[in-house]
Design a protein around this motif. Structure first.
Motif, short mmCIF file in Angstrom:
data_model
loop_
_atom_site.label_atom_id
_atom_site.label_comp_id
_atom_site.label_asym_id
_atom_site.label_seq_id
_atom_site.Cartn_x
_atom_site.Cartn_y
_atom_site.Cartn_z
N PRO A 17 -2.11 -3.26 4.29
CA PRO A 17 -1.14 -4.30 4.01
C PRO A 17 -1.10 -4.69 2.54
O PRO A 17 -1.54 -5.75 2.14
N LEU A 18 -0.58 -3.83 1.73
CA LEU A 18 -0.39 -4.12 0.32
C LEU A 18 1.03 -4.60 0.14
O LEU A 18 1.98 -3.90 0.42
N ALA A 19 1.20 -5.82 -0.29
CA ALA A 19 2.52 -6.42 -0.38
C ALA A 19 3.41 -5.64 -1.33
O ALA A 19 2.95 -4.96 -2.24
N ALA A 20 4.72 -5.77 -1.12
CA ALA A 20 5.67 -5.02 -1.93
C ALA A 20 5.56 -5.37 -3.40
O ALA A 20 5.90 -4.58 -4.28
N ALA A 25 -3.02 -8.13 0.22
CA ALA A 25 -2.87 -8.85 1.47
C ALA A 25 -4.21 -8.92 2.18
O ALA A 25 -5.07 -8.07 1.98
N LEU A 26 -4.39 -9.93 2.99
CA LEU A 26 -5.63 -10.09 3.73
C LEU A 26 -5.44 -9.56 5.14
O LEU A 26 -4.43 -9.80 5.77
N GLY A 27 -6.45 -8.84 5.64
CA GLY A 27 -6.37 -8.39 7.01
C GLY A 27 -6.84 -6.98 7.16
O GLY A 27 -7.50 -6.41 6.29
N ALA A 28 -6.49 -6.37 8.29
CA ALA A 28 -6.91 -5.01 8.57
C ALA A 28 -6.41 -4.08 7.49
O ALA A 28 -5.27 -4.15 7.06
N GLY A 29 -7.28 -3.19 7.04
CA GLY A 29 -6.86 -2.21 6.06
C GLY A 29 -6.55 -2.80 4.70
O GLY A 29 -5.76 -2.25 3.94
N THR A 30 -7.15 -3.94 4.34
CA THR A 30 -6.85 -4.58 3.08
C THR A 30 -7.04 -3.62 1.91
O THR A 30 -8.07 -2.97 1.78
N GLY A 206 0.00 -10.69 5.87
CA GLY A 206 0.29 -11.29 4.58
C GLY A 206 1.24 -10.53 3.69
O GLY A 206 1.02 -10.43 2.48
N VAL A 207 2.33 -10.00 4.24
CA VAL A 207 3.34 -9.33 3.44
C VAL A 207 4.47 -10.32 3.18
O VAL A 207 5.24 -10.63 4.08
N ASN A 208 4.51 -10.85 1.95
CA ASN A 208 5.49 -11.88 1.59
C ASN A 208 5.46 -13.04 2.58
O ASN A 208 6.50 -13.57 2.99
N GLY A 209 4.24 -13.43 2.98
CA GLY A 209 4.06 -14.58 3.85
C GLY A 209 4.27 -14.30 5.33
O GLY A 209 4.23 -15.24 6.13
N ARG A 225 6.55 -10.24 14.70
CA ARG A 225 6.15 -10.88 13.45
C ARG A 225 5.93 -12.36 13.64
O ARG A 225 6.41 -12.97 14.58
N SER A 226 5.18 -12.93 12.69
CA SER A 226 4.88 -14.35 12.71
C SER A 226 4.46 -14.76 11.30
O SER A 226 3.88 -13.96 10.55
N THR A 227 4.72 -16.00 10.95
CA THR A 227 4.26 -16.52 9.67
C THR A 227 2.86 -17.09 9.77
O THR A 227 2.30 -17.54 8.77
N SER A 228 2.28 -17.06 10.97
CA SER A 228 0.89 -17.49 11.15
C SER A 228 0.14 -16.41 11.90
O SER A 228 0.73 -15.44 12.38
N LEU A 229 -1.17 -16.57 11.99
CA LEU A 229 -2.00 -15.66 12.78
C LEU A 229 -2.42 -16.30 14.09
O LEU A 229 -3.35 -15.81 14.75
#
Length: 459
Positions: A17-20, A25-30, A206-209, A225-229
């Motif tokens: 999850p590398l943001a554009a 980004a935080l999370g799996a595969g950071t 965490g891709v653009n929130g 999708r969700s803006t929260s976890l």
């Protein structure tokens, strides 16, 4: 893999999850700023289960598309507890920079075996594995803990472990259990239940929130999708994609461009990976990726992908070794690979058994060491040679004629210079090409000829 009921056992995959914007980004595969390569975890099966191996396999890649198996495509570690085998391995780089490996506790296809545990290993660098254990995820009896994936939940200060289980309504849902140390878990609860059977949750955080959860529904890959976890906060939104019956979604961000890749795996034992691409996760739409651009590790199933540094890549290759063999993919029939069948050379659609029919050692040319000869892995006394212009796998009789017939010069690909073509040593106006899927040497003149004579030397 095939499961007799609608509850298909599906694989799990990591994300990158590398943001554009290039922000982390935080999370799996950071992804870290220094990352320039990838590692893949998988297990193996093949059409007749000749290559069924339920240990942890690793492959590496510099572009996330073309993969090189490590340790000769043999496992780097094998579980000994629980079922004594794994499926769906997942690699997470933790907040301290070390790694943890998770996997389903299941060997083979005993779908009736339920386990509340998963396999876990710790690793500093994926060159050695310590602390092997079973980790309990929940107390629900009569159900499974399939396809585990972990991510860092910064708001909770804990890791979440996603997995698939059957809820009280009788269908599969994505569950979550929380942990700080991958030794104990707490608070198991439903993470995603849209009211129908879902499995194989793959989270990009965490891709653009926005957080994206891809999963398998009705043999297709769908995103939510969700803006929260928060458990229960995700809503399905994407267009479904599939290539036949598809499972094990894996979302991977290119480390070199603003492109995302969605991997999927056919769920039969002879699994084939397919990939789609997008430059905008928020759109929820994906375009099939040309099969020329990607190659899965031989007989790999249900992968998990994690970005790594170039140093980690180099150290993994130094520790586990590159394959001593190659496979050759056809340029204009990229689902097909060079193999021998009945001791004749041809290209056939992957996968097939015996799979060693497609493994070759490219050795110094028998007639000229600056050329190459193709030595069979499973018949090492035999080489590809031309006879009446057709390619066949014959015993090396030690004659100069055989050596000449079995020697070729590798050149830049006639259809694509980044690929390869092979010119005959003793018929220098002719190149190896396929015609009606059979291999032969012919003069090359047309665009079709050039495509027929172009191959990718990979694994």
């Amino acid at each position: 893999m095939t499961h007799p009921s609608r509850r298909h056992f599906l694989g799990m995959a990591a994300t990158v999850p590398l943001a554009a914007t290039g922000a982390l980004a935080l999370g799996a595969g950071t992804a870290h700023a220094a990352d320039s390569a990838y590692v893949m975890a998988y297990f193996t099966e093949s059409t007749t289960m000749l290559e069924a191996d339920y240990g942890l396999h690793l492959a590496v890649s510099t572009d996330g598309l073309r993969w090189m198996p490590l340790n000769q495509n043999n496992p780097v570690v094998t579980p000994t507890l629980g079922a004594g085998g794994l499926r769906d391995p997942f690699v997470l780089r933790k907040q301290d920079g070390t790694f943890v490996v998770l996997a389903t506790d299941l060997k083979g296809t005993d779908w009736n075996r339920n386990s509340v545990y998963i396999h876990v290993w710790d690793s500093v660098d994926l060159r050695s594995f310590t602390g092997y254990r079973l980790l309990k995820l929940h107390d629900m009896t009569g159900t499974h803990s399939w396809a585990p994936e972990a991510y860092w939940d910064a708001g909770r200060g804990q890791y979440g472990i996603l997995y698939s289980s059957v809820n009280s309504s009788g269908h599969n849902v994505i569950m979550v259990s929380y942990t700080t140390d991958f030794r104990t878990t707490s608070n198991p609860q439903v993470f995603f239940d849209p009211g129908y059977d879902v499995i194989d949750g793959n989270l990009t955080v965490g891709v653009n929130g926005v957080n994206y959860l891809y999963f398998k529904r009705n043999q297709t890959l769908v995103g939510a999708r969700s803006t929260s976890l928060n458990p229960g906060s995700f809503t399905a939104f994407s267009t479904a994609v599939s290539h036949g019956g598809t499972e094990a979604p894996t979302v991977v961000k290119s480390l070199a461009s603003n492109t995302w890749y969605l991997w999927g795996d056919t769920y039969t034992p002879n699994g084939v990976f397919y990939a789609w691409q997008s430059t905008d996760l928020a759109s929820g739409t994906w375009t099939p990726l040309d099969q020329r651009l990607y190659t899965q590790p031989l007989n790999s199933k249900h992968c998990g992908i994690q970005p790594i540094t170039q140093t980690q890549y180099n150290n993994l290759v130094a520790r586990w070794g590159a394959p001593a063999w190659n496979r050759l993919k056809s340029y204009n029939c990229p689902a097909r690979y060079v193999r021998h069948s009945g001791f004749l050379g041809r290209i056939e659609a992957y996968p097939f058994d015996p799979y060693p029919d497609s493994q070759w050692k490219l050795v110094p040319g028998l007639a000229d060491s600056s050329g190459v000869s193709f030595q069979s892995v499973n018949y090492p006394s035999r080489y590809l040679r031309h006879y009446s212009y057709a390619l066949r796998l014959d015993e090396n009789d030690g004659t100069s004629t055989f050596a000449a017939d079995a020697t070729f010069y590798r050149t830049a690909g006639l259809a694509d210079a980044s690929w390869a073509s092979f010119r005959s040593y003793n018929n220098p106006t002719r190149y190896i090409r396929h015609a009606d899927y059979a291999l032969r040497i012919d003069p090359i003149s047309t665009a079709t000829d050039r495509q027929d004579a172009t191959f990718q030397v990979g694994y």
